[in-house]
Design an enzyme around this catalytic site. Structure first.
Site, PDB file in Angstrom:
ATOM      1  CB  ILE A   1      -0.892   0.009   1.263  1.00 45.34           C
ATOM      2  CG1 ILE A   1      -0.016  -0.104   2.540  1.00 45.34           C
ATOM      3  CG2 ILE A   1      -1.910  -1.136   1.221  1.00 45.34           C
ATOM      4  CD1 ILE A   1      -0.735   0.288   3.815  1.00 45.34           C
TER       5      ILE A   1
ATOM      6  CG  HIS B   1      -3.928  -6.070  -0.247  1.00 44.47           C
ATOM      7  ND1 HIS B   1      -2.949  -6.855   0.297  1.00 44.47           N
ATOM      8  CD2 HIS B   1      -4.830  -6.931  -0.783  1.00 44.47           C
ATOM      9  CE1 HIS B   1      -3.245  -8.132   0.093  1.00 44.47           C
ATOM     10  NE2 HIS B   1      -4.367  -8.197  -0.555  1.00 44.47           N
TER      11      HIS B   1
ATOM     12  CB  CYS C   1     -16.398  10.458   3.738  1.00 45.15           C
ATOM     13  SG  CYS C   1     -17.717  10.607   4.958  1.00 45.15           S
TER      14      CYS C   1
HETATM   15  P1  NAD Z   1       4.244 -10.942   4.471  1.00 45.57           P
HETATM   16  O1  NAD Z   1       4.551 -10.026   5.592  1.00 45.57           O
HETATM   17  O2  NAD Z   1       3.286 -12.025   4.666  1.00 45.57           O
HETATM   18  O3  NAD Z   1       5.570 -11.605   3.907  1.00 45.57           O
HETATM   19  C1  NAD Z   1       6.706 -10.861   3.625  1.00 45.57           C
HETATM   20  C2  NAD Z   1       7.664 -11.789   2.925  1.00 45.57           C
HETATM   21  O4  NAD Z   1       8.797 -11.045   2.536  1.00 45.57           O
HETATM   22  C3  NAD Z   1       8.151 -12.935   3.813  1.00 45.57           C
HETATM   23  O5  NAD Z   1       8.010 -14.146   3.095  1.00 45.57           O
HETATM   24  C4  NAD Z   1       9.634 -12.594   4.058  1.00 45.57           C
HETATM   25  O6  NAD Z   1      10.424 -13.766   4.144  1.00 45.57           O
HETATM   26  C5  NAD Z   1       9.954 -11.795   2.826  1.00 45.57           C
HETATM   27  N1  NAD Z   1      11.039 -10.823   2.969  1.00 45.57           N
HETATM   28  C6  NAD Z   1      11.329 -10.032   4.026  1.00 45.57           C
HETATM   29  N2  NAD Z   1      12.373  -9.232   3.748  1.00 45.57           N
HETATM   30  C7  NAD Z   1      12.731  -9.497   2.465  1.00 45.57           C
HETATM   31  C8  NAD Z   1      13.718  -8.976   1.594  1.00 45.57           C
HETATM   32  N3  NAD Z   1      14.571  -8.009   1.974  1.00 45.57           N
HETATM   33  N4  NAD Z   1      13.818  -9.490   0.335  1.00 45.57           N
HETATM   34  C9  NAD Z   1      12.973 -10.490  -0.060  1.00 45.57           C
HETATM   35  N5  NAD Z   1      11.998 -11.000   0.719  1.00 45.57           N
HETATM   36  C10 NAD Z   1      11.885 -10.514   1.965  1.00 45.57           C
HETATM   37  O7  NAD Z   1       3.862  -9.962   3.285  1.00 45.57           O
HETATM   38  P2  NAD Z   1       2.778 -10.063   2.197  1.00 45.57           P
HETATM   39  O8  NAD Z   1       2.776 -11.428   1.606  1.00 45.57           O
HETATM   40  O9  NAD Z   1       2.935  -8.910   1.310  1.00 45.57           O
HETATM   41  O10 NAD Z   1       1.411  -9.880   2.994  1.00 45.57           O
HETATM   42  C11 NAD Z   1       1.245  -8.991   4.060  1.00 45.57           C
HETATM   43  C12 NAD Z   1       0.115  -8.001   3.906  1.00 45.57           C
HETATM   44  O11 NAD Z   1       0.438  -6.852   4.659  1.00 45.57           O
HETATM   45  C13 NAD Z   1      -0.099  -7.547   2.500  1.00 45.57           C
HETATM   46  O12 NAD Z   1      -1.396  -7.779   2.229  1.00 45.57           O
HETATM   47  C14 NAD Z   1       0.190  -6.065   2.473  1.00 45.57           C
HETATM   48  O13 NAD Z   1      -0.977  -5.375   2.079  1.00 45.57           O
HETATM   49  C15 NAD Z   1       0.432  -5.647   3.890  1.00 45.57           C
HETATM   50  N6  NAD Z   1       1.723  -4.946   4.084  1.00 45.57           N
HETATM   51  C16 NAD Z   1       2.122  -3.956   3.237  1.00 45.57           C
HETATM   52  C17 NAD Z   1       3.329  -3.316   3.450  1.00 45.57           C
HETATM   53  C18 NAD Z   1       3.771  -2.244   2.494  1.00 45.57           C
HETATM   54  O14 NAD Z   1       2.936  -1.629   1.843  1.00 45.57           O
HETATM   55  N7  NAD Z   1       5.075  -2.005   2.367  1.00 45.57           N
HETATM   56  C19 NAD Z   1       4.137  -3.672   4.523  1.00 45.57           C
HETATM   57  C20 NAD Z   1       3.702  -4.692   5.372  1.00 45.57           C
HETATM   58  C21 NAD Z   1       2.488  -5.331   5.135  1.00 45.57           C
END
Ligand code: NAD
Length: 257
Positions: A103, A119, A127
């Protein structure tokens, strides 16, 4: 040259259509921790209390309490070499679309031109009472001096345009993601634990459409057995390396090391 990097570069070379599916992991090196790892947001804020649509409607103050911790990270983050490598792949004609679960707006800021935000985004809100759209800056203004930002027009509760648990994904966005997954020749899955559905089912659509699958992750995922190649390491290091090897191949160089 490491075999697995060359292997992936050759898959990119032979693919007509390449789609990337990214998750929180690609933005970790931009300073936004993923939510599930030890110490992550969900270990401190129970999502069933802080991040479901139902809990938001009943008491938005919980969500905004969590957002106070998350928003400065999202605001302060800059795209990292992993985001930039996908932009470079697009420039080389080898990344049609980035489908992201994130996001954070970092793919757009890096320069990817076709980004599907499964997402939603933290950059704007709506609103819940009158449907008026608010930019992030307007939400900040509306929040000044109060816990819960309220609509500038009707005083209703503003919900950020992020998909909360229990909330459906935008149907048009999801349909396009499924079509892209089904039609691609290669899906590059970066930094996703593939635990959140329906996003986690997209590699399966790709597989059923006979695409190859490459995972970039620092750890294993529940779906590793379906990947053709798994590149283990930080996406900000491994993705640029693959792009570099692919560039070498496409320019006719044999062996970059
Ligand atoms: P997740 O948190 O389930 O998984 C993150 C994955 O990234 C893990 O498998 C981990 O091993 C891997 N990882 C961590 N650091 C890494 C790196 N440097 N290089 C490669 N891989 C790495 O994340 P997800 O599957 O995206 O799902 C989580 C939900 O939370 C999503 O729906 C998302 O919307 C939300 N989210 C978004 C953000 C963002 O916008 N940056 C951050 C956190 C969570």
């Amino acid at each position: 040259m490491s075999d697995e990097f060359e292997n992936v570069a050759r898959m990119i070379e032979s693919a007509g259509s390449v789609v990337a599916l990214t998750g929180a992991g690609i933005s970790v090196e931009s300073g936004i921790p993923d939510f599930r790892s030890p110490g992550g947001l969900w270990t401190r804020f129970d999502p069933s209390i802080y991040a479901t649509f139902e809990s938001f409607v009943n008491d938005p103050s919980k969500f905004w309490e969590m957002a106070e911790e998350l928003n400065p990270l999202l605001e302060g983050a800059e795209p990292n070499p992993g985001h930039l490598a996908l932009v470079e792949l697009e420039r080389l004609g080898k990344c049609d679309t980035v489908i992201t679960q994130n996001i954070d707006n970092l793919h757009q800021r890096a320069g990817s031109s076709d980004v599907l935000e499964l997402h939603g985004t933290f950059r704007c809100g709506t609103c819940l009472k009158c449907g008026m759209k608010h930019t992030y800056e307007e939400i900040e203004q509306a929040a000044a001096g109060r816990v819960v930002p309220v609509c500038m027009s009707c005083g209703g509760s503003i919900k950020p345009d992020v998909v909360l648990f229990g909330e459906p994904l935008n149907a048009r966005v999801l349909q396009r993601a499924v079509e892209l997954a089904t039609g691609c020749d290669l899906m590059i899955v970066v930094g996703s634990g593939l635990e959140v559905f329906p996003a986690a089912s997209l590699p399966d659509y790709a597989r059923r459409g006979n695409a190859r699958l490459v995972f970039f992750n620092i750890a294993t995922t529940a779906f590793d057995s379906v990947a053709d190649v798994i590149i283990v390491g930080k996406a900000g290091e491994t993705l640029p390396r693959v792009v570099e090897v692919y560039r070498g191949l496409s320019e006719g160089c044999t062996g970059t090391e």
